[in-house]
Design a protein around this motif. Sequence first.
Motif, short mmCIF file in Angstrom:
data_model
loop_
_atom_site.label_atom_id
_atom_site.label_comp_id
_atom_site.label_asym_id
_atom_site.label_seq_id
_atom_site.Cartn_x
_atom_site.Cartn_y
_atom_site.Cartn_z
N VAL A 281 42.74 52.03 34.06
CA VAL A 281 43.15 50.62 34.05
C VAL A 281 42.35 49.84 35.09
N LEU A 282 42.19 50.42 36.28
CA LEU A 282 41.52 49.72 37.39
C LEU A 282 40.01 49.60 37.20
N LYS B 71 45.70 48.98 40.29
CA LYS B 71 45.62 48.55 38.90
C LYS B 71 46.46 47.33 38.58
N THR B 72 47.41 46.98 39.44
CA THR B 72 48.31 45.87 39.15
C THR B 72 47.64 44.50 39.29
N LEU B 73 46.51 44.44 39.99
CA LEU B 73 45.83 43.16 40.20
C LEU B 73 44.90 42.83 39.03
N GLU B 74 44.78 41.56 38.75
CA GLU B 74 43.85 41.06 37.75
C GLU B 74 42.50 40.79 38.42
N PRO B 75 41.40 40.69 37.64
CA PRO B 75 40.09 40.48 38.25
C PRO B 75 40.02 39.32 39.26
N GLU C 81 42.37 38.18 41.14
CA GLU C 81 43.07 38.61 42.36
C GLU C 81 42.24 39.63 43.13
N ILE C 82 41.50 40.46 42.40
CA ILE C 82 40.62 41.44 43.04
C ILE C 82 39.52 40.72 43.80
N VAL C 83 38.94 39.68 43.19
CA VAL C 83 37.90 38.89 43.86
C VAL C 83 38.45 38.30 45.16
N THR C 84 39.66 37.77 45.12
CA THR C 84 40.28 37.21 46.32
C THR C 84 40.45 38.28 47.39
N ALA C 85 40.93 39.46 47.00
CA ALA C 85 41.11 40.56 47.96
C ALA C 85 39.77 40.98 48.57
N LEU C 86 38.72 41.03 47.74
CA LEU C 86 37.41 41.42 48.23
C LEU C 86 36.87 40.38 49.22
N ASN C 87 36.99 39.11 48.85
CA ASN C 87 36.54 38.04 49.75
C ASN C 87 37.31 38.05 51.06
N ASP C 88 38.61 38.28 51.01
CA ASP C 88 39.42 38.34 52.23
C ASP C 88 38.97 39.49 53.13
N ALA C 89 38.66 40.63 52.51
CA ALA C 89 38.21 41.80 53.28
C ALA C 89 36.88 41.53 53.96
N VAL C 90 35.95 40.88 53.26
CA VAL C 90 34.65 40.57 53.84
C VAL C 90 34.81 39.59 55.00
N LYS C 91 35.65 38.60 54.82
CA LYS C 91 35.89 37.60 55.88
C LYS C 91 36.51 38.26 57.11
N ALA C 92 37.38 39.25 56.89
CA ALA C 92 38.06 39.92 58.00
C ALA C 92 37.11 40.85 58.75
N PRO D 117 37.89 49.24 34.59
CA PRO D 117 37.35 48.12 33.81
C PRO D 117 37.52 46.77 34.52
N LYS D 118 38.57 46.63 35.28
CA LYS D 118 38.77 45.38 36.04
C LYS D 118 37.71 45.24 37.12
N ILE D 119 37.40 46.34 37.78
CA ILE D 119 36.36 46.32 38.82
C ILE D 119 35.00 46.03 38.18
N GLN D 120 34.75 46.60 37.01
CA GLN D 120 33.49 46.33 36.31
C GLN D 120 33.36 44.85 35.97
N LYS D 121 34.47 44.21 35.56
CA LYS D 121 34.45 42.77 35.27
C LYS D 121 34.09 41.98 36.53
N VAL D 122 34.67 42.39 37.65
CA VAL D 122 34.37 41.72 38.92
C VAL D 122 32.89 41.89 39.26
#
Length: 151
Positions: free
Chosen positions: A59-60, A133-137, A139-150, A62-67
Amino acid sequence: MKTPLLMTAFISVLALGACSQAEAPKPSADKMETMATKAMSTKTKAVLVYADWCGSCKVLDPKIQKVQEMGPMPGLEFVTLDYTAKDAEAFYAQAEAAGVSEAVKAYLDGTIKTGQLLLVDLDDQKVVGRVTKTLEPAEIVTALNDAVKAS
């Protein structure tokens, strides 16, 4: 500002290579600059803990591939650690090669759980976020951007 450990290691490797007597082909100046820029700009690694038999991974992933298809994200590099063979030694060797061994070992604490994307700050060698797997693409982008900023 955090010390760019990866850049320091990269420069050390280049310096050692320059001292070598072997006649190995040398990368072009453009390629060396690109490699150095990438090393300096990568602050965070998105580490997929994956196995072919893992339902959550199916599940996760394919979402990462979309990102990833959305284009590169400055400061971020994706890495997959494959646990399909359930070989912990090989899994941690992959983590070591990716430069995230310390963070992954500390976070997983001896139990390899697949189906998650760990967001690793390379300077601190700590997991600063986690995607499941519960996050949508988006939301994943937001999480990734937050991690890079941190980082």
